[in-house]
Design a protein around this motif. Structure first.
Motif, PDB file in Angstrom:
ATOM      1  N   ALA A 242       0.979  -1.347   0.055  1.00 29.29           N
ATOM      2  CA  ALA A 242       0.049   0.000   0.199  1.00 29.29           C
ATOM      3  C   ALA A 242       0.783   1.303   0.074  1.00 29.29           C
ATOM      4  O   ALA A 242       0.547   2.241  -0.652  1.00 29.29           O
ATOM      5  CB  ALA A 242      -1.048   0.037   1.205  1.00 29.29           C
ATOM      6  N   LYS A 243       1.964   1.169   0.871  1.00 29.58           N
ATOM      7  CA  LYS A 243       2.807   2.398   0.890  1.00 29.58           C
ATOM      8  C   LYS A 243       3.488   2.577  -0.448  1.00 29.58           C
ATOM      9  O   LYS A 243       3.594   3.666  -0.926  1.00 29.58           O
ATOM     10  CB  LYS A 243       3.705   2.200   1.991  1.00 29.58           C
ATOM     11  N   ARG A 244       3.890   1.477  -1.068  1.00 29.87           N
ATOM     12  CA  ARG A 244       4.527   1.743  -2.419  1.00 29.87           C
ATOM     13  C   ARG A 244       3.685   2.127  -3.568  1.00 29.87           C
ATOM     14  O   ARG A 244       4.078   3.105  -4.312  1.00 29.87           O
ATOM     15  CB  ARG A 244       5.390   0.353  -2.732  1.00 29.87           C
ATOM     16  N   GLN A 245       2.522   1.651  -3.241  1.00 30.92           N
ATOM     17  CA  GLN A 245       1.477   2.085  -4.481  1.00 30.92           C
ATOM     18  C   GLN A 245       1.026   3.548  -4.250  1.00 30.92           C
ATOM     19  O   GLN A 245       0.803   4.182  -5.364  1.00 30.92           O
ATOM     20  CB  GLN A 245      -0.078   1.195  -4.302  1.00 30.92           C
ATOM     21  N   LEU A 246       0.998   4.122  -2.986  1.00 29.90           N
ATOM     22  CA  LEU A 246       0.682   5.442  -2.856  1.00 29.90           C
ATOM     23  C   LEU A 246       1.743   6.468  -3.241  1.00 29.90           C
ATOM     24  O   LEU A 246       1.746   7.368  -3.240  1.00 29.90           O
ATOM     25  CB  LEU A 246       0.514   5.571  -1.427  1.00 29.90           C
ATOM     26  N   GLY A 247       3.043   5.603  -3.681  1.00 27.39           N
ATOM     27  CA  GLY A 247       4.207   6.824  -3.887  1.00 27.39           C
ATOM     28  C   GLY A 247       4.747   7.328  -2.777  1.00 27.39           C
ATOM     29  O   GLY A 247       5.688   8.303  -2.921  1.00 27.39           O
ATOM     30  N   LEU A 248       4.614   6.703  -1.579  1.00 29.11           N
ATOM     31  CA  LEU A 248       5.234   7.491  -0.257  1.00 29.11           C
ATOM     32  C   LEU A 248       6.632   7.085  -0.022  1.00 29.11           C
ATOM     33  O   LEU A 248       7.215   5.808  -0.447  1.00 29.11           O
ATOM     34  CB  LEU A 248       4.395   7.118   0.870  1.00 29.11           C
ATOM     35  N   PRO A 249       7.469   7.967   0.069  1.00 24.88           N
ATOM     36  CA  PRO A 249       8.994   7.756   0.153  1.00 24.88           C
ATOM     37  C   PRO A 249       9.218   7.025   1.677  1.00 24.88           C
ATOM     38  O   PRO A 249       8.455   7.066   2.629  1.00 24.88           O
ATOM     39  CB  PRO A 249       9.624   9.052   0.241  1.00 24.88           C
ATOM     40  N   GLY A 250      10.512   6.457   1.617  1.00 25.16           N
ATOM     41  CA  GLY A 250      10.931   6.026   2.964  1.00 25.16           C
ATOM     42  C   GLY A 250      10.463   4.695   3.496  1.00 25.16           C
ATOM     43  O   GLY A 250       9.741   3.826   2.593  1.00 25.16           O
TER      44      GLY A 250
END
Ligand code: PSU
Ligand code: MN
Length: 289
Positions: A203-211
């Motif tokens: 989910a984090k990667r799909q949202l394009g969130l860094p870190g």
């Protein structure tokens, strides 16, 4: 920069060179690799030799970092120095993450992360580990037992929140305090399986969130030291560090070795138990991705 992720688990080398006494450090490094392998993933212990960044040290290279006297503790600001001068270096959580990500490794097992140090006399501290900034910008899942109470744990969690780092409790609702399973501080989300962590990561990667994300695993119950027993030792070590005027990269290694001296075999065994447990959980997560 590669997007490839293989079922590998990164392991750090500062815990080997600066975090544990010889020969337990070397035994531990080997055991962690073995646990990752038994879990079906490939261990990749990370370190620096002759200025070369290595993601997957050989047994002989690990032994060198565990025994040599002139191994530098390398955080992010030290990377250009060790590379330019072709030095040997042990990687902290920050630099292990940085190298792991560039080697296509998404999961990393360690003991405790660095964080916001305790101020002296109730003052705020400006000593904030580069580990926290790395979590804010480098996409790696870091599996740890929380952070040692040598740090200001509430301030450390505030910092992680400010920089958008999701803190997961693995089978717990509370942020673990390394030697102790609880801290009284809540995590952002509880995950009860490696598959849950993998969902969060996707989910984090799909949202394009860094870190990265921080997965905190409480020390196994039989190895726990209750907070009220370890706290006086921590306080003494923090006061001594202050009295000696220690700064920057010296602070954490001093506190780690002083706590080990003051509390002896018991805290060392706790440290080893949680490191091995984290290697096991990290392998599960690597397979679930
Ligand atoms: N905390 C531990 N054991 C360790 C460390 C921290 O309980 O071995 C090491 C890790 O390598 C971590 C580093 O990344 O210390 C943090 O150092 P500093 O606080 O100087 O950033
Ligand atoms: Mn520091």
């Amino acid at each position: 920069m590669t997007q490839k992720t293989s079922p590998s688990v990164a392991l750090e080398s500062t815990v080997i060179s600066h975090g544990l006494p010889y020969p337990r450090n070397l035994e531990l490094a080997r055991e962690m690799e073995e646990i990752v392998r038994r879990g079906g993933a490939e261990p990749r212990t990370i370190g620096i030799l002759n200025g070369e960044l290595i993601a997957g040290l050989s047994a002989a290279q690990i032994e060198h970092l565990a025994t040599a006297k002139d191994v530098r503790k390398v955080s992010r600001r030290d990377l250009p120095i060790v590379v330019a001068k072709k030095l040997d270096g042990a990687t902290t959580v920050a630099t292990t993450m940085w190298i792991a990500e560039r080697a296509g490794i998404a999961v990393f097992a360690t003991g405790g992360i660095g964080g916001v140090h305790r101020g002296v006399g109730g003052a705020a501290s400006v000593d904030v580990s580069a580990d926290l900034q790395e979590l804010a910008q480098t996409p790696v899942i870091v599996v740890c037992a929380g952070a040692k109470a040598i740090l200001d744990l509430p301030a450390t969690l505030e910092y992680l929140e400010t920089f958008g780092v999701t803190v997961v409790g693995y089978g717990t609702d509370e942020f673990p305090a390394f030697y102790s399973r609880s801290s009284g501080l809540p995590v952002d989300v509880r995950c009860d399986s490696a598959a849950d962590v993998a969902d969060l990561w996707r989910a984090k990667r799909q949202l394009g969130l860094p870190g990265g994300i921080l997965v905190t695993v409480p020390v196994p119950e039989d190895a726990e030291i209750p907070a009220h027993e370890i706290e006086p030792v921590i306080e003494q070590a923090v006061n001594e560090a202050d009295a000696q005027g220690l700064r920057s990269a010296q602070v954490t290694p001093f506190l780690l070795s002083r706590i080990a001296e003051l509390s002896g075999e018991r805290s060392l065994n706790t440290n080893l138990a949680l490191l091995k447990n984290n290697a096991r959980v990290a392998a599960e997560i690597a397979l679930a991705l």
